[in-house]
Design an enzyme around this catalytic site. Structure first.
Site, PDB file in Angstrom:
ATOM      1  N   HIS A 120     -11.641  -4.500  12.050  1.00  0.00           N
ATOM      2  CA  HIS A 120     -10.567  -4.963  11.743  1.00  0.00           C
ATOM      3  C   HIS A 120      -9.640  -6.111  12.353  1.00  0.00           C
ATOM      4  O   HIS A 120      -9.374  -6.153  13.167  1.00  0.00           O
ATOM      5  CB  HIS A 120      -8.605  -4.501  11.024  1.00  0.00           C
ATOM      6  CG  HIS A 120      -7.810  -4.851  10.448  1.00  0.00           C
ATOM      7  ND1 HIS A 120      -6.816  -4.348  10.848  1.00  0.00           N
ATOM      8  CD2 HIS A 120      -7.625  -5.814   9.595  1.00  0.00           C
ATOM      9  CE1 HIS A 120      -6.370  -4.863  10.053  1.00  0.00           C
ATOM     10  NE2 HIS A 120      -6.614  -5.730   8.923  1.00  0.00           N
ATOM     11  N   LYS A 124      -8.551  -2.333   0.328  1.00  0.00           N
ATOM     12  CA  LYS A 124      -8.307  -1.020   1.915  1.00  0.00           C
ATOM     13  C   LYS A 124      -9.291  -0.305   0.847  1.00  0.00           C
ATOM     14  O   LYS A 124      -9.757   0.427   2.598  1.00  0.00           O
ATOM     15  CB  LYS A 124      -6.766  -1.040   1.555  1.00  0.00           C
ATOM     16  CG  LYS A 124      -6.707  -2.178   2.672  1.00  0.00           C
ATOM     17  CD  LYS A 124      -7.696  -2.626   3.514  1.00  0.00           C
ATOM     18  CE  LYS A 124      -5.885  -3.745   4.501  1.00  0.00           C
ATOM     19  NZ  LYS A 124      -6.666  -4.579   5.724  1.00  0.00           N
ATOM     20  N   ASP A 180     -10.690 -11.069   7.694  1.00  0.00           N
ATOM     21  CA  ASP A 180     -10.003  -9.691   7.765  1.00  0.00           C
ATOM     22  C   ASP A 180     -11.332  -8.542   8.429  1.00  0.00           C
ATOM     23  O   ASP A 180     -10.240  -7.776   8.806  1.00  0.00           O
ATOM     24  CB  ASP A 180      -8.981  -9.936   6.316  1.00  0.00           C
ATOM     25  CG  ASP A 180      -7.696  -8.034   7.662  1.00  0.00           C
ATOM     26  OD1 ASP A 180      -7.371  -7.908   8.167  1.00  0.00           O
ATOM     27  OD2 ASP A 180      -8.295  -7.363   5.495  1.00  0.00           O
ATOM     28  N   SER A 236      -0.709  -7.392  12.026  1.00  0.00           N
ATOM     29  CA  SER A 236       0.674  -8.547  11.273  1.00  0.00           C
ATOM     30  C   SER A 236       1.854  -9.378  12.466  1.00  0.00           C
ATOM     31  O   SER A 236       2.022  -8.189  13.046  1.00  0.00           O
ATOM     32  CB  SER A 236       1.587  -7.680  10.447  1.00  0.00           C
ATOM     33  OG  SER A 236       2.224  -8.813  10.156  1.00  0.00           O
ATOM     34  N   ARG A 289       1.152 -12.010  -1.704  1.00  0.00           N
ATOM     35  CA  ARG A 289      -0.238 -12.229  -1.725  1.00  0.00           C
ATOM     36  C   ARG A 289      -0.522 -13.481  -2.056  1.00  0.00           C
ATOM     37  O   ARG A 289      -0.474 -13.389  -3.295  1.00  0.00           O
ATOM     38  CB  ARG A 289      -0.749 -11.337  -1.536  1.00  0.00           C
ATOM     39  CG  ARG A 289      -0.137 -10.086  -0.886  1.00  0.00           C
ATOM     40  CD  ARG A 289      -0.625  -9.876   1.079  1.00  0.00           C
ATOM     41  NE  ARG A 289      -0.729  -8.770   1.336  1.00  0.00           N
ATOM     42  CZ  ARG A 289      -0.870  -9.123   2.757  1.00  0.00           C
ATOM     43  NH1 ARG A 289      -2.616  -9.243   3.460  1.00  0.00           N
ATOM     44  NH2 ARG A 289      -0.537  -7.624   3.743  1.00  0.00           N
ATOM     45  N   LYS A 326      -3.258 -14.286  14.232  1.00  0.00           N
ATOM     46  CA  LYS A 326      -4.521 -12.842  14.057  1.00  0.00           C
ATOM     47  C   LYS A 326      -5.603 -14.373  13.022  1.00  0.00           C
ATOM     48  O   LYS A 326      -6.075 -15.064  13.424  1.00  0.00           O
ATOM     49  CB  LYS A 326      -4.466 -12.169  13.571  1.00  0.00           C
ATOM     50  CG  LYS A 326      -5.988 -12.101  13.176  1.00  0.00           C
ATOM     51  CD  LYS A 326      -6.068  -9.745  12.772  1.00  0.00           C
ATOM     52  CE  LYS A 326      -5.807  -9.453  11.368  1.00  0.00           C
ATOM     53  NZ  LYS A 326      -6.571  -9.920  10.521  1.00  0.00           N
ATOM     54  N   THR A 327      -4.727 -14.521  11.686  1.00  0.00           N
ATOM     55  CA  THR A 327      -5.037 -15.361  11.483  1.00  0.00           C
ATOM     56  C   THR A 327      -4.688 -16.986  11.716  1.00  0.00           C
ATOM     57  O   THR A 327      -5.525 -18.513  11.621  1.00  0.00           O
ATOM     58  CB  THR A 327      -3.992 -15.332   9.736  1.00  0.00           C
ATOM     59  OG1 THR A 327      -4.344 -13.821   9.377  1.00  0.00           O
ATOM     60  CG2 THR A 327      -4.846 -16.524   8.391  1.00  0.00           C
ATOM     61  N   ARG A 361       0.883  -1.152  -0.330  1.00  0.00           N
ATOM     62  CA  ARG A 361      -0.018  -0.022   0.227  1.00  0.00           C
ATOM     63  C   ARG A 361       0.873   1.567  -0.245  1.00  0.00           C
ATOM     64  O   ARG A 361       1.683   1.485   0.908  1.00  0.00           O
ATOM     65  CB  ARG A 361      -0.724  -0.163   1.399  1.00  0.00           C
ATOM     66  CG  ARG A 361      -2.017  -1.210   1.225  1.00  0.00           C
ATOM     67  CD  ARG A 361      -2.759  -0.434   2.611  1.00  0.00           C
ATOM     68  NE  ARG A 361      -2.202  -1.015   3.706  1.00  0.00           N
ATOM     69  CZ  ARG A 361      -2.321   0.668   4.631  1.00  0.00           C
ATOM     70  NH1 ARG A 361      -2.210   1.491   3.735  1.00  0.00           N
ATOM     71  NH2 ARG A 361      -1.542   0.400   5.102  1.00  0.00           N
TER      72      ARG A 361
END
Length: 540
Positions: free
Chosen positions: A227, A208, A264, A245, A330, A249-250, A69
């Site tokens: 988020h 995003k 997400d 990150s 990604r 979380k994932t 980004r």
């Protein structure tokens, strides 16, 4: 050599006849490809030389100079309907209305004689709160990305976009003329219901920007915008996982005994939790097939887009460990590419909220219970820590505060989201937990990472209700409630001070982290209650 492309517009019978491209000022495009299916988009990608398809059917693309980004190039137009609502800061910068309009005119003129791809999609799996979003792109693979990432509409359903994203990577701004920071721009005009993106091929900008729109719109409908990842157990008990990150979380929300709602972006309405997306956009650098088998499986499936992943032409294999192009490799894939999902994309109200942090200072307990006021404080703080090697220039542990666990995408003041969170928690008797997946026994470089086996045991005890029955003691500095016991976790692990050989060193480090927390929170104090301020940690 340019491929022999069609000169006439392509219409699969799903074009919206009430809101044409001319409404945006787009005239005389060479060909318009409306709502193509993935197989058709694959063909267009190959014809145009936009990417490469592996023998397994994965689409490999490169995003050029921008592999992530361009946060400094994102801005919102200053206009009356939203000016007093937006939280103006370094993530939500101001952009003049006249400059936006002039740039839009030049951009639309640039599209004359060019091919365009249109995907009419939705943000939000709950039809009651869906946002109809039209994605107009010049790249076929960006159209496939939109098809993957957003909620797809049924064929032939009437559609009129409420917001539109126009993404033209080959169009660059002129900073001197357009008032942008660089040739790259992500500009949002709430009043015109339009997002303009140019000068970057990184597809995540589209995702995003839509998430940012939802974060602006949903709280105004009393929907908590988050988020986070979310899953649900067999007894319909929903859990939400907040975390930046590197916090897990994932990994921790991927549970074979629980169905994934999404990984997400979610909303929490009066009806429950719902996914904003129809797909996943997972970071795949050094992806471990044992820790994350479901995501790993998608890297060899038709429909998956792999961004900036290195491919070996000789072996015909992708190398997920190779960061030559970027650390931010990604995978974009539809949610249905992974098993054990909630097909509807929505479920009931959360029984538990888990805020994840990776504390590299070794101070925070591995698990603790939060009062509603502490939940608001830690939610607004959004703390984790960076360690050496995670980011260029980081040589020692560094605090990383990202408000609401997603600062770059929070368009309203953090207190708006925090108050909504507290309101929802109170209405639905939701418990909130702070789980530290970082270091114990000392700071990074001295202590060691908390065992993933122990962390999973703590998460399991939270979700099955066992941990809520434990005895708790307040942490002497942070005030959070620390359990004295947890199934399958040694008692000495639960109290971080006990894991340090040098207790005085722990106290010093804890007090130092308190100072950092309180210094960071100063900028939010005007928007929160005295009770939330009182939930701040206090140096011993």
């Amino acid at each position: 050599m340019e491929p022999n492309l069609q000169k006439e517009p392509v219409d699969k019978g799903r074009k919206n006849t009430n809101y044409e491209l001319s409404n945006y000022g787009i005239s005389e495009p060479r060909a318009v490809y409306w709502n193509l299916e993935p197989k058709e988009l694959y063909e267009e990608v190959k014809r145009r030389g936009e990417g490469e398809v592996t023998p397994e059917g994965v689409l490999l693309v490169k995003t050029g100079e921008n592999t992530g980004r361009s946060a400094k190039d994102k801005a919102f137009v200053v206009e009356p309907s939203s000016e007093d609502k937006i939280w103006w800061n370094e993530s939500n910068k101001k952009f003049p209305q006249d400059k936006f309009n002039a740039l839009k005119d030049r951009m639309m003129d640039y599209l004359k004689g060019r091919d365009l791809f249109v995907q009419d999609t939705y943000a939000g799996a709950d039809e009651k709160y869906q946002l109809p979003v039209r994605i107009i792109t010049e790249l076929a693979w960006h159209s496939l990305f939109a098809n993957n990432m957003f909620v797809r509409r049924t064929k032939d359903t009437p559609f009129e976009p409420e917001f539109t994203v126009i993404n033209v990577p080959s169009f660059k701004a002129d900073p001197e003329v357009d008032g942008t920071r660089s040739g790259t721009f992500i500009l949002v005009d709430i009043n015109q219901k339009l997002v303009l993106i140019g000068g970057t091929e990184y597809a995540g900008e589209t995702k995003k920007s839509v998430f940012s729109l939802m974060n602006y719109l949903m709280p105004q409908r009393d929907v908590m915008s988050m988020h986070c990842s979310a899953n649900v157990g067999k007894d319909d008990d929903v859990a939400i996982f907040f975390g930046l990150s590197g916090t897990g979380k994932t990994t921790l929300s991927a549970d074979p005994e629980r169905a994934l709602i999404g990984d997400d972006e979610h909303g929490w309405s009066d009806d429950g939790v719902f996914n904003y997306e129809g797909g996943c956009y997972a970071k795949v650098i050094k992806l471990n097939p044992e820790a994350e088998p479901d995501i790993y499986r998608t890297t060899s499936m038709f429909g998956t887009i792999l961004e900036n992943v290195v491919y070996d032409e000789d072996t015909k294999k992708v190398d997920l460990d190779d960061a030559t192009i970027t650390e931010n490799t990604r995978a974009s894939y539809p949610l249905e590419s992974i098993p054990n999902i909630v097909e509807s994309g929505h479920a009931g109200h959360p029984k538990n909220i888990i805020m994840l942090t990776a504390d590299a200072f070794g101070v925070l307990p591995p698990v603790s219970r939060l009062t509603p006021e502490q939940a608001m404080y830690h939610f607004i703080s959004g703390y984790t820590a960076k360690v050496a090697g995670t980011e260029k220039g980081v040589s020692e542990p560094t605090p990383n505060f990202s408000t609401c666990f997603g600062a770059p995408f929070m368009v309203l003041h953090p207190s708006v989201y925090a108050k909504l969170l507290a309101k929802k928690m109170n209405e639905h008797n939701t418990d909130c937990w702070l789980v530290n997946t970082g270091w114990t026994g000392g700071v990074y470089g001295v202590g060691h990472r908390i065992s993933i086996k122990h962390t999973r045991a703590m998460i399991r005890a939270i979700l099955n209700g066992e941990l809520a029955k434990a005895n708790f003691e307040p942490h002497p500095v942070f005030g959070v409630l620390v359990p004295t016991s947890c199934p399958a976790v040694p008692e000495e692990v639960l109290n971080p001070r006990n894991t340090w050989a040098d207790k005085e060193a722990y106290d010093k480090q804890a007090n130092d982290l308190v100072v950092r927390f309180n210094e960071n929170f100063k900028k939010f104090e005007d928007g929160v209650s005295d009770e939330v301020k009182a939930a701040a940690p206090k140096a011993g």
